[in-house]
Design a protein around this motif. Structure first.
Motif, PDB file in Angstrom:
ATOM      1  N   GLN A 104      27.809  -1.076  51.256  1.00  0.00           N
ATOM      2  CA  GLN A 104      27.192  -2.022  50.328  1.00  0.00           C
ATOM      3  C   GLN A 104      27.195  -1.470  48.902  1.00  0.00           C
ATOM      4  O   GLN A 104      27.449  -2.204  47.953  1.00  0.00           O
ATOM      5  CB  GLN A 104      25.758  -2.351  50.768  1.00  0.00           C
ATOM      6  N   LEU A 105      26.915  -0.173  48.765  1.00  0.00           N
ATOM      7  CA  LEU A 105      26.948   0.446  47.431  1.00  0.00           C
ATOM      8  C   LEU A 105      28.366   0.441  46.871  1.00  0.00           C
ATOM      9  O   LEU A 105      28.562   0.216  45.672  1.00  0.00           O
ATOM     10  CB  LEU A 105      26.390   1.867  47.489  1.00  0.00           C
ATOM     11  N   THR A 106      29.349   0.656  47.723  1.00  0.00           N
ATOM     12  CA  THR A 106      30.748   0.598  47.287  1.00  0.00           C
ATOM     13  C   THR A 106      31.101  -0.817  46.837  1.00  0.00           C
ATOM     14  O   THR A 106      31.764  -1.012  45.820  1.00  0.00           O
ATOM     15  CB  THR A 106      31.681   1.050  48.426  1.00  0.00           C
ATOM     16  N   GLN A 107      30.635  -1.790  47.590  1.00  0.00           N
ATOM     17  CA  GLN A 107      30.864  -3.196  47.218  1.00  0.00           C
ATOM     18  C   GLN A 107      30.205  -3.505  45.865  1.00  0.00           C
ATOM     19  O   GLN A 107      30.804  -4.176  45.026  1.00  0.00           O
ATOM     20  CB  GLN A 107      30.299  -4.106  48.311  1.00  0.00           C
ATOM     21  N   LEU A 108      29.006  -2.984  45.651  1.00  0.00           N
ATOM     22  CA  LEU A 108      28.312  -3.187  44.376  1.00  0.00           C
ATOM     23  C   LEU A 108      29.097  -2.554  43.232  1.00  0.00           C
ATOM     24  O   LEU A 108      29.292  -3.182  42.189  1.00  0.00           O
ATOM     25  CB  LEU A 108      26.900  -2.601  44.435  1.00  0.00           C
ATOM     26  N   ARG A 109      29.552  -1.337  43.428  1.00  0.00           N
ATOM     27  CA  ARG A 109      30.338  -0.656  42.382  1.00  0.00           C
ATOM     28  C   ARG A 109      31.589  -1.455  42.024  1.00  0.00           C
ATOM     29  O   ARG A 109      31.935  -1.587  40.855  1.00  0.00           O
ATOM     30  CB  ARG A 109      30.718   0.753  42.837  1.00  0.00           C
ATOM     31  N   ARG A 110      32.260  -1.991  43.016  1.00  0.00           N
ATOM     32  CA  ARG A 110      33.470  -2.778  42.764  1.00  0.00           C
ATOM     33  C   ARG A 110      33.140  -4.073  42.037  1.00  0.00           C
ATOM     34  O   ARG A 110      33.892  -4.513  41.169  1.00  0.00           O
ATOM     35  CB  ARG A 110      34.187  -3.087  44.078  1.00  0.00           C
ATOM     36  N   SER A 111      32.031  -4.703  42.388  1.00  0.00           N
ATOM     37  CA  SER A 111      31.676  -5.985  41.781  1.00  0.00           C
ATOM     38  C   SER A 111      31.258  -5.835  40.317  1.00  0.00           C
ATOM     39  O   SER A 111      31.343  -6.786  39.552  1.00  0.00           O
ATOM     40  CB  SER A 111      30.562  -6.670  42.574  1.00  0.00           C
ATOM     41  N   LEU A 112      30.817  -4.646  39.930  1.00  0.00           N
ATOM     42  CA  LEU A 112      30.376  -4.434  38.553  1.00  0.00           C
ATOM     43  C   LEU A 112      31.545  -4.267  37.593  1.00  0.00           C
ATOM     44  O   LEU A 112      31.387  -4.452  36.387  1.00  0.00           O
ATOM     45  CB  LEU A 112      29.444  -3.224  38.468  1.00  0.00           C
ATOM     46  N   GLY A 113      32.712  -3.901  38.082  1.00  0.00           N
ATOM     47  CA  GLY A 113      33.890  -3.794  37.233  1.00  0.00           C
ATOM     48  C   GLY A 113      34.138  -2.388  36.724  1.00  0.00           C
ATOM     49  O   GLY A 113      33.373  -1.450  36.961  1.00  0.00           O
ATOM     50  N   ALA A 114      35.231  -2.260  35.976  1.00  0.00           N
ATOM     51  CA  ALA A 114      35.698  -0.951  35.522  1.00  0.00           C
ATOM     52  C   ALA A 114      34.877  -0.402  34.358  1.00  0.00           C
ATOM     53  O   ALA A 114      34.805   0.810  34.169  1.00  0.00           O
ATOM     54  CB  ALA A 114      37.158  -1.039  35.121  1.00  0.00           C
ATOM     55  N   GLU A 115      34.264  -1.282  33.575  1.00  0.00           N
ATOM     56  CA  GLU A 115      33.521  -0.826  32.398  1.00  0.00           C
ATOM     57  C   GLU A 115      32.072  -0.482  32.710  1.00  0.00           C
ATOM     58  O   GLU A 115      31.306  -0.171  31.812  1.00  0.00           O
ATOM     59  CB  GLU A 115      33.588  -1.891  31.308  1.00  0.00           C
ATOM     60  N   THR A 116      31.698  -0.557  33.968  1.00  0.00           N
ATOM     61  CA  THR A 116      30.329  -0.272  34.379  1.00  0.00           C
ATOM     62  C   THR A 116      30.365   0.765  35.496  1.00  0.00           C
ATOM     63  O   THR A 116      31.131   0.638  36.436  1.00  0.00           O
ATOM     64  CB  THR A 116      29.642  -1.558  34.884  1.00  0.00           C
ATOM     65  N   SER A 117      29.530   1.794  35.364  1.00  0.00           N
ATOM     66  CA  SER A 117      29.461   2.802  36.425  1.00  0.00           C
ATOM     67  C   SER A 117      28.079   2.774  37.065  1.00  0.00           C
ATOM     68  O   SER A 117      27.073   2.549  36.391  1.00  0.00           O
ATOM     69  CB  SER A 117      29.763   4.192  35.866  1.00  0.00           C
ATOM     70  N   TYR A 118      28.053   2.962  38.361  1.00  0.00           N
ATOM     71  CA  TYR A 118      26.817   2.961  39.135  1.00  0.00           C
ATOM     72  C   TYR A 118      26.655   4.350  39.718  1.00  0.00           C
ATOM     73  O   TYR A 118      27.458   4.781  40.542  1.00  0.00           O
ATOM     74  CB  TYR A 118      26.908   1.896  40.235  1.00  0.00           C
ATOM     75  N   THR A 119      25.636   5.079  39.262  1.00  0.00           N
ATOM     76  CA  THR A 119      25.466   6.483  39.608  1.00  0.00           C
ATOM     77  C   THR A 119      24.103   6.719  40.240  1.00  0.00           C
ATOM     78  O   THR A 119      23.088   6.304  39.693  1.00  0.00           O
ATOM     79  CB  THR A 119      25.566   7.350  38.329  1.00  0.00           C
ATOM     80  N   VAL A 120      24.104   7.402  41.365  1.00  0.00           N
ATOM     81  CA  VAL A 120      22.855   7.830  41.991  1.00  0.00           C
ATOM     82  C   VAL A 120      22.522   9.207  41.430  1.00  0.00           C
ATOM     83  O   VAL A 120      23.377  10.091  41.398  1.00  0.00           O
ATOM     84  CB  VAL A 120      22.998   7.883  43.525  1.00  0.00           C
ATOM     85  N   ALA A 121      21.285   9.374  40.959  1.00  0.00           N
ATOM     86  CA  ALA A 121      20.900  10.647  40.343  1.00  0.00           C
ATOM     87  C   ALA A 121      19.480  11.011  40.752  1.00  0.00           C
ATOM     88  O   ALA A 121      18.671  10.141  41.066  1.00  0.00           O
ATOM     89  CB  ALA A 121      20.987  10.538  38.826  1.00  0.00           C
ATOM     90  N   LYS A 122      19.210  12.315  40.726  1.00  0.00           N
ATOM     91  CA  LYS A 122      17.848  12.782  40.981  1.00  0.00           C
ATOM     92  C   LYS A 122      16.956  12.342  39.820  1.00  0.00           C
ATOM     93  O   LYS A 122      17.372  12.391  38.658  1.00  0.00           O
ATOM     94  CB  LYS A 122      17.814  14.300  41.114  1.00  0.00           C
TER      95      LYS A 122
END
Length: 182
Positions: A39-57
């Motif tokens: 699901q997170l991979t699907q979200l990253r793909r749906s946001l596009g190339a100009e947007t990054s989705y990063t999990v951080a502490k």
């Protein structure tokens, strides 16, 4: 917290996050608890190339936000937090997050940063409700074209009125000549 030394690997992570905060047009914080990797991979793909989705502490992200000069996010760094760094169209990214959150209720939008100021989750939703930049520009162009057409008609009106008056005078003159001839 700022005077406590951190390890080299953590310092590198903070530096990368700080650069992401500084270079992004907007950043949206979300809670991803309960979402699968696919699901997170699907979200990253749906946001596009100009947007990054990063999990951080949270501690590292909080320090990076502070280093980037961003305030007002401290209360959002609780629970599992992911950062969405938007370099492109902010409205499109907000729409992507909103739509994904509707389809997957486990994704919770916490808030974010837009133009250097902290915004709430409701404000992120308001951004998502805006029309895209292209649509707004098209509407603006249409409104400008309409006003230019009105102006052209207004400037043309005296000329057409004069032409109609000249035609009416010519018709009247012909009628008078026809009446005199008879």
């Amino acid at each position: 917290m700022a005077d406590k030394p951190i390890r080299a690997d953590k310092a590198t992570a903070v530096a990368e996050l700080t650069e992401s905060f500084r270079s992004a047009g907007a950043t949206v914080l979300t809670e991803y608890r309960g979402l699968t990797v696919s699901q997170l991979t699907q979200l990253r793909r749906s946001l596009g190339a100009e947007t990054s989705y990063t999990v951080a502490k949270n501690t590292l992200a909080k320090r990076a936000a502070s280093d980037a000069g961003i305030t007002g996010l401290d209360e959002l760094f609780s629970g599992p937090t992911a950062l969405t760094f938007v370099s492109g169209d902010v409205v499109e990214a907000a729409k992507g997050l909103r739509d994904f959150a509707k389809a997957n209720p486990k994704l919770v939008i916490k808030g974010g940063v837009f133009e250097g100021k902290a915004i709430s989750a409701a404000e992120v939703t308001k951004l998502a409700d805006l029309e895209s930049r292209e649509v707004l520009l098209a509407k603006l162009a249409g409104a400008m074209k309409g006003n230019l057409s009105k102006a052209a008609a207004l400037f043309q009106a005296p000329l057409s009125k004069a032409a109609r008056a000249a035609a009416a005078l010519a018709d009247k003159k012909r009628e008078q000549e026809g009446a005199e001839a008879a």
